[in-house]
Motif scaffolding. Sequence first.
Motif, PDB file in Angstrom:
ATOM      1  N   TYR A 107      16.049   1.515 -22.065  1.00  0.00           N
ATOM      2  CA  TYR A 107      16.853   2.224 -21.080  1.00  0.00           C
ATOM      3  C   TYR A 107      16.464   1.752 -19.685  1.00  0.00           C
ATOM      4  O   TYR A 107      15.314   1.380 -19.439  1.00  0.00           O
ATOM      5  N   LEU A 152      18.945   7.970 -16.930  1.00  0.00           N
ATOM      6  CA  LEU A 152      18.708   6.779 -17.742  1.00  0.00           C
ATOM      7  C   LEU A 152      20.016   6.282 -18.345  1.00  0.00           C
ATOM      8  O   LEU A 152      20.881   7.063 -18.730  1.00  0.00           O
ATOM      9  N   GLN A 192      16.620   2.934 -15.493  1.00  0.00           N
ATOM     10  CA  GLN A 192      16.793   4.070 -14.580  1.00  0.00           C
ATOM     11  C   GLN A 192      16.813   3.546 -13.155  1.00  0.00           C
ATOM     12  O   GLN A 192      15.776   3.128 -12.622  1.00  0.00           O
ATOM     13  N   LEU A 244      21.495   3.393 -21.257  1.00  0.00           N
ATOM     14  CA  LEU A 244      21.115   2.521 -22.363  1.00  0.00           C
ATOM     15  C   LEU A 244      21.445   1.061 -22.046  1.00  0.00           C
ATOM     16  O   LEU A 244      22.570   0.727 -21.680  1.00  0.00           O
ATOM     17  N   LYS A 302      19.938  -1.596 -28.029  1.00  0.00           N
ATOM     18  CA  LYS A 302      19.195  -0.931 -29.088  1.00  0.00           C
ATOM     19  C   LYS A 302      19.128  -1.824 -30.321  1.00  0.00           C
ATOM     20  O   LYS A 302      20.055  -2.609 -30.581  1.00  0.00           O
TER      21      LYS A 302
END
Lengths: 115, 115
Positions: B36, B44, B38, B46, B49
Amino acid sequence: EAGVAQSPRYKIIEKRQSVAFWCNPISGHATLYWYQQILGQGPKLLIQFQNNGVVDDSQLPKDRFSAERLKGVDSTLKIQPAKLEDSAVYLCASSLRGGVMETQYFGPGTRLLVL
Amino acid sequence: AQSVTQLDSQVPVFEEAPVELRCNYSSSVSVYLFWYVQYPNQGLQLLLKYLSGSTLVKGINGFEAEFNKSQTSFHLRKPSVHISDTAEYFCAVSDPYNQGGKLIFGQGTELSVKP
């Protein structure tokens, strides 16, 4: 599509006072999460709701923290009484069904300072 | 118990240079892995993944990560960074058998891109 909304964005209180944070998840998202992010650390899950039921609150300090999601939509996180170590950013996130492969969408957070 | 270690708290880099942000995890079972980002005063978001399949995962904004099971690592890379990549980056892990999708985050890496 509107994102996760949180209010207030900032809050300053004195220790032993009470404070409440509000979160409105993305429309249609059944799962709602509250995370605590202390400065210099990654977010830590406090509580997870599936609709209006609690799925996981194992890391919620229940002597001072409480949370509810009465109608399965909005949620409120409360701290009473606050301690200095509660100073942190409180992040709300939501996902469609809470599945382990799903993306969690985060709000901007509420920054709390306890003096 | 699962844990995540981000090996660098701060990574300064010049614009257009390549960057690698390191992440190691510990788990006795298979895991799902996330990165993630920020940005300042935001929630946050994504980046990418890994759930299964190809160990090289491509994400948004030109980032990619490689899952290495033998080294229990999930390092994030970008061949050429921009000023706008300046942000905090979090690696996270979840347990595929935890139906709630609980994320465990690392401490974060602050990427600072200089002109």
